[in-house]
Enzyme design. Structure first.
Site, short mmCIF file in Angstrom:
data_model
loop_
_atom_site.label_atom_id
_atom_site.label_comp_id
_atom_site.label_asym_id
_atom_site.label_seq_id
_atom_site.Cartn_x
_atom_site.Cartn_y
_atom_site.Cartn_z
CB CYS A 42 6.79 -3.39 16.66
SG CYS A 42 6.23 -2.91 15.00
CD GLU A 53 7.60 -2.96 4.87
OE1 GLU A 53 7.24 -2.41 5.94
OE2 GLU A 53 6.78 -3.38 4.03
CG ASP A 92 -0.33 -0.05 2.54
OD1 ASP A 92 0.86 -0.42 2.62
OD2 ASP A 92 -1.02 0.25 3.53
CD GLU A 139 3.85 -0.60 12.06
OE1 GLU A 139 3.15 -1.53 12.49
OE2 GLU A 139 4.25 -0.50 10.88
CB CYS A 184 9.55 -0.99 15.05
SG CYS A 184 10.11 -2.70 14.98
CG HIS A 228 8.64 -2.97 10.70
ND1 HIS A 228 7.86 -3.13 11.83
CD2 HIS A 228 7.78 -2.84 9.65
CE1 HIS A 228 6.58 -3.12 11.47
NE2 HIS A 228 6.51 -2.95 10.17
#
Length: 246
Positions: free
Chosen positions: A95, A82, A33, A104, A102, A85
Protein backbone atom coordinates in the site's frame (compact mmCIF):
# COMPACT_ATOMS: atom_id res chain seq x y z
CA UNK A 1 -1.37 21.09 9.06
CA UNK A 2 -1.07 18.45 6.35
CA UNK A 3 0.64 15.39 7.82
CA UNK A 4 2.19 12.88 5.42
CA UNK A 5 -0.79 11.68 3.33
CA UNK A 6 0.03 8.36 1.63
CA UNK A 7 -0.89 9.57 -1.86
CA UNK A 8 0.83 12.99 -1.67
CA UNK A 9 4.58 12.33 -1.37
CA UNK A 10 6.68 14.99 0.41
CA UNK A 11 3.65 16.70 2.00
CA UNK A 12 4.84 16.20 5.56
CA UNK A 13 3.97 18.80 8.24
CA UNK A 14 2.93 21.39 5.67
CA UNK A 15 1.29 24.40 7.44
CA UNK A 16 -1.25 24.87 4.70
CA UNK A 17 -3.81 26.75 6.80
CA UNK A 18 -1.29 29.34 7.98
CA UNK A 19 0.09 29.89 4.48
CA UNK A 20 -3.32 30.51 2.98
CA UNK A 21 -4.52 32.65 5.87
CA UNK A 22 -1.45 34.88 5.63
CA UNK A 23 -1.78 35.17 1.85
CA UNK A 24 -5.49 36.00 1.72
CA UNK A 25 -6.14 37.57 5.11
CA UNK A 26 -9.20 35.43 5.88
CA UNK A 27 -9.94 32.51 8.22
CA UNK A 28 -8.89 29.22 6.60
CA UNK A 29 -10.10 25.73 7.51
CA UNK A 30 -8.17 22.64 6.41
CA UNK A 31 -9.92 19.27 6.32
CA UNK A 32 -9.28 15.72 5.18
CA UNK A 33 -10.94 15.29 1.78
CA UNK A 34 -13.08 12.33 2.85
CA UNK A 35 -14.28 14.20 5.95
CA UNK A 36 -15.06 17.24 3.82
CA UNK A 37 -17.00 15.11 1.34
CA UNK A 38 -18.89 13.41 4.18
CA UNK A 39 -19.96 16.79 5.57
CA UNK A 40 -21.09 17.89 2.11
CA UNK A 41 -23.07 14.74 1.32
CA UNK A 42 -24.62 14.79 4.79
CA UNK A 43 -25.72 18.41 4.59
CA UNK A 44 -26.47 18.80 0.88
CA UNK A 45 -26.45 15.40 -0.83
CA UNK A 46 -27.27 11.73 -0.37
CA UNK A 47 -26.81 11.80 3.40
CA UNK A 48 -29.55 14.30 4.16
CA UNK A 49 -32.10 13.23 6.77
CA UNK A 50 -29.94 10.94 8.92
CA UNK A 51 -27.63 11.62 11.87
CA UNK A 52 -25.47 8.50 11.52
CA UNK A 53 -23.83 8.16 8.13
CA UNK A 54 -20.56 7.00 6.59
CA UNK A 55 -19.23 8.35 3.31
CA UNK A 56 -16.60 6.32 1.45
CA UNK A 57 -14.47 7.78 -1.28
CA UNK A 58 -13.05 5.15 -3.64
CA UNK A 59 -10.82 7.08 -6.03
CA UNK A 60 -7.00 7.25 -6.03
CA UNK A 61 -7.08 5.80 -2.55
CA UNK A 62 -9.79 4.88 -0.09
CA UNK A 63 -10.99 7.17 2.67
CA UNK A 64 -14.07 7.66 4.78
CA UNK A 65 -15.83 10.36 6.71
CA UNK A 66 -18.05 9.37 9.63
CA UNK A 67 -21.06 11.34 10.86
CA UNK A 68 -22.06 10.00 14.29
CA UNK A 69 -24.94 11.49 16.22
CA UNK A 70 -25.01 14.47 13.90
CA UNK A 71 -21.30 15.31 14.32
CA UNK A 72 -18.17 14.57 12.32
CA UNK A 73 -16.23 11.84 14.14
CA UNK A 74 -12.54 12.69 14.48
CA UNK A 75 -11.19 10.20 17.02
CA UNK A 76 -8.44 10.56 19.63
CA UNK A 77 -5.72 11.40 17.10
CA UNK A 78 -7.88 12.94 14.40
CA UNK A 79 -7.59 9.81 12.25
CA UNK A 80 -11.14 8.45 12.49
CA UNK A 81 -12.33 7.24 9.10
CA UNK A 82 -8.99 6.00 7.76
CA UNK A 83 -10.65 2.75 6.77
CA UNK A 84 -8.47 2.36 3.71
CA UNK A 85 -5.61 1.30 5.95
CA UNK A 86 -7.41 -1.32 7.97
CA UNK A 87 -6.08 -4.76 6.97
CA UNK A 88 -7.91 -6.69 4.28
CA UNK A 89 -5.21 -9.34 3.72
CA UNK A 90 -2.24 -9.39 6.08
CA UNK A 91 0.24 -10.34 3.37
CA UNK A 92 -1.56 -8.70 0.45
CA UNK A 93 -0.49 -6.02 -1.99
CA UNK A 94 1.82 -3.20 -0.91
CA UNK A 95 0.00 0.00 0.00
CA UNK A 96 1.09 3.61 -0.52
CA UNK A 97 1.13 4.03 3.28
CA UNK A 98 4.04 1.57 3.56
CA UNK A 99 2.08 -1.37 4.95
CA UNK A 100 0.75 -4.43 3.12
CA UNK A 101 -2.74 -5.77 2.59
CA UNK A 102 -4.66 -2.58 3.35
CA UNK A 103 -8.17 -2.21 1.96
CA UNK A 104 -6.81 0.67 -0.12
CA UNK A 105 -4.45 -1.78 -1.82
CA UNK A 106 -7.50 -3.88 -2.77
CA UNK A 107 -10.02 -1.14 -3.57
CA UNK A 108 -8.19 2.11 -4.30
CA UNK A 109 -8.09 3.30 -7.89
CA UNK A 110 -4.29 3.61 -8.12
CA UNK A 111 -3.73 0.10 -6.75
CA UNK A 112 -6.47 -1.30 -8.98
CA UNK A 113 -4.89 0.32 -12.05
CA UNK A 114 -1.60 -1.39 -11.24
CA UNK A 115 -3.37 -4.73 -10.80
CA UNK A 116 -5.19 -4.34 -14.12
CA UNK A 117 -1.92 -3.54 -15.88
CA UNK A 118 -0.56 -6.88 -14.63
CA UNK A 119 -3.64 -9.05 -14.95
CA UNK A 120 -5.67 -7.91 -17.97
CA UNK A 121 -5.53 -10.54 -20.76
CA UNK A 122 -4.24 -9.37 -24.11
CA UNK A 123 -7.62 -10.15 -25.68
CA UNK A 124 -9.63 -8.33 -23.02
CA UNK A 125 -11.85 -5.41 -23.99
CA UNK A 126 -10.43 -3.61 -20.95
CA UNK A 127 -7.03 -3.40 -22.60
CA UNK A 128 -8.51 -2.50 -25.97
CA UNK A 129 -10.39 0.44 -24.44
CA UNK A 130 -7.32 1.70 -22.58
CA UNK A 131 -5.01 1.40 -25.57
CA UNK A 132 -2.05 0.27 -23.45
CA UNK A 133 -1.36 -1.37 -20.11
CA UNK A 134 0.13 1.83 -18.77
CA UNK A 135 -3.11 3.70 -19.50
CA UNK A 136 -5.43 1.14 -17.83
CA UNK A 137 -7.81 2.69 -15.32
CA UNK A 138 -10.92 1.49 -13.44
CA UNK A 139 -13.15 3.43 -15.83
CA UNK A 140 -11.96 1.18 -18.69
CA UNK A 141 -12.86 -1.88 -16.65
CA UNK A 142 -16.33 -0.49 -15.88
CA UNK A 143 -16.96 0.23 -19.55
CA UNK A 144 -15.82 -3.28 -20.50
CA UNK A 145 -17.99 -4.81 -17.76
CA UNK A 146 -21.05 -2.98 -19.12
CA UNK A 147 -20.26 -4.46 -22.53
CA UNK A 148 -20.14 -7.98 -21.03
CA UNK A 149 -16.38 -8.62 -21.09
CA UNK A 150 -15.72 -11.78 -19.07
CA UNK A 151 -12.47 -10.63 -17.46
CA UNK A 152 -13.98 -7.26 -16.52
CA UNK A 153 -17.02 -8.88 -14.95
CA UNK A 154 -14.91 -11.32 -12.93
CA UNK A 155 -12.52 -8.61 -11.78
CA UNK A 156 -15.38 -6.33 -10.77
CA UNK A 157 -16.94 -9.20 -8.79
CA UNK A 158 -13.62 -9.58 -6.91
CA UNK A 159 -13.57 -5.83 -6.19
CA UNK A 160 -17.19 -5.88 -5.02
CA UNK A 161 -16.44 -8.81 -2.70
CA UNK A 162 -13.63 -6.88 -1.04
CA UNK A 163 -15.90 -3.85 -0.72
CA UNK A 164 -18.55 -5.98 1.04
CA UNK A 165 -15.96 -7.10 3.61
CA UNK A 166 -15.10 -3.48 4.35
CA UNK A 167 -18.73 -2.39 4.55
CA UNK A 168 -19.57 -5.22 6.94
CA UNK A 169 -16.78 -4.00 9.21
CA UNK A 170 -18.17 -0.46 9.01
CA UNK A 171 -21.70 -1.65 9.72
CA UNK A 172 -20.81 -3.66 12.82
CA UNK A 173 -18.41 -1.03 14.18
CA UNK A 174 -20.58 2.05 13.65
CA UNK A 175 -24.15 0.88 12.91
CA UNK A 176 -24.88 3.78 10.55
CA UNK A 177 -28.31 4.43 9.08
CA UNK A 178 -26.79 5.04 5.65
CA UNK A 179 -23.53 4.41 3.81
CA UNK A 180 -22.86 6.69 0.84
CA UNK A 181 -20.40 5.43 -1.78
CA UNK A 182 -18.50 7.83 -4.00
CA UNK A 183 -16.28 7.82 -7.09
CA UNK A 184 -15.64 4.28 -8.48
CA UNK A 185 -18.69 2.69 -6.82
CA UNK A 186 -20.90 5.61 -7.76
CA UNK A 187 -19.66 5.49 -11.35
CA UNK A 188 -20.28 1.73 -11.52
CA UNK A 189 -23.93 2.30 -10.59
CA UNK A 190 -26.69 0.00 -9.41
CA UNK A 191 -26.34 -2.98 -11.74
CA UNK A 192 -22.58 -3.42 -11.59
CA UNK A 193 -21.92 -2.47 -7.98
CA UNK A 194 -24.57 -1.09 -5.65
CA UNK A 195 -27.23 -3.78 -6.02
CA UNK A 196 -24.95 -6.85 -5.74
CA UNK A 197 -22.95 -5.23 -2.92
CA UNK A 198 -26.14 -4.27 -1.07
CA UNK A 199 -27.51 -7.81 -1.38
CA UNK A 200 -24.29 -9.44 -0.21
CA UNK A 201 -23.85 -6.96 2.64
CA UNK A 202 -27.37 -7.41 4.01
CA UNK A 203 -26.86 -11.18 3.99
CA UNK A 204 -23.92 -10.67 6.39
CA UNK A 205 -25.74 -8.37 8.84
CA UNK A 206 -27.88 -9.19 11.83
CA UNK A 207 -31.59 -8.74 11.28
CA UNK A 208 -31.96 -5.43 13.21
CA UNK A 209 -29.20 -3.89 11.07
CA UNK A 210 -30.70 -4.73 7.69
CA UNK A 211 -32.40 -1.37 7.46
CA UNK A 212 -28.96 0.02 6.60
CA UNK A 213 -29.22 2.02 3.37
CA UNK A 214 -26.50 1.86 0.73
CA UNK A 215 -26.56 4.50 -1.97
CA UNK A 216 -24.41 6.44 -4.41
CA UNK A 217 -23.12 9.92 -3.65
CA UNK A 218 -25.50 12.63 -4.74
CA UNK A 219 -23.40 15.71 -5.50
CA UNK A 220 -21.52 14.41 -8.54
CA UNK A 221 -18.87 16.61 -10.12
CA UNK A 222 -19.87 19.52 -7.85
CA UNK A 223 -18.82 17.65 -4.70
CA UNK A 224 -15.48 19.51 -4.23
CA UNK A 225 -17.22 22.89 -4.24
CA UNK A 226 -19.90 21.72 -1.80
CA UNK A 227 -17.21 20.11 0.37
CA UNK A 228 -15.30 23.37 0.61
CA UNK A 229 -18.49 25.19 1.57
CA UNK A 230 -19.36 22.54 4.18
CA UNK A 231 -15.91 22.76 5.80
CA UNK A 232 -15.98 26.56 5.92
CA UNK A 233 -19.50 26.50 7.34
CA UNK A 234 -18.56 23.92 9.99
CA UNK A 235 -15.43 25.89 10.90
CA UNK A 236 -17.24 29.18 11.27
CA UNK A 237 -20.08 27.56 13.19
CA UNK A 238 -17.75 26.17 15.86
CA UNK A 239 -15.84 29.43 16.10
CA UNK A 240 -12.49 27.74 15.68
CA UNK A 241 -9.67 28.25 13.20
CA UNK A 242 -8.18 24.88 13.86
CA UNK A 243 -8.20 22.28 11.12
CA UNK A 244 -7.12 18.72 10.51
CA UNK A 245 -6.18 16.50 7.67
CA UNK A 246 -3.69 13.69 7.21
Amino acid sequence: MVLRPPNLPHWDAVPLRDWFSAQFGVPVFVENDANAAALAEWQFGAGRGVDDMVYLTLSTGLGAGVIAGGRLLRGASGMAGELGHAPDEWDGESCACGMRGCFEASLGGAAWSRRLAREAPAASLVLALAGSREALRPEHLLAAARAGDAFARAELARWNHSLVRLLALVAFALDPARIVLGTIASAAGEELCLEPVRRALHARLWQPMRGLELCAAGLGADLPAWAGLAVAWAGESCGSRSGSGP
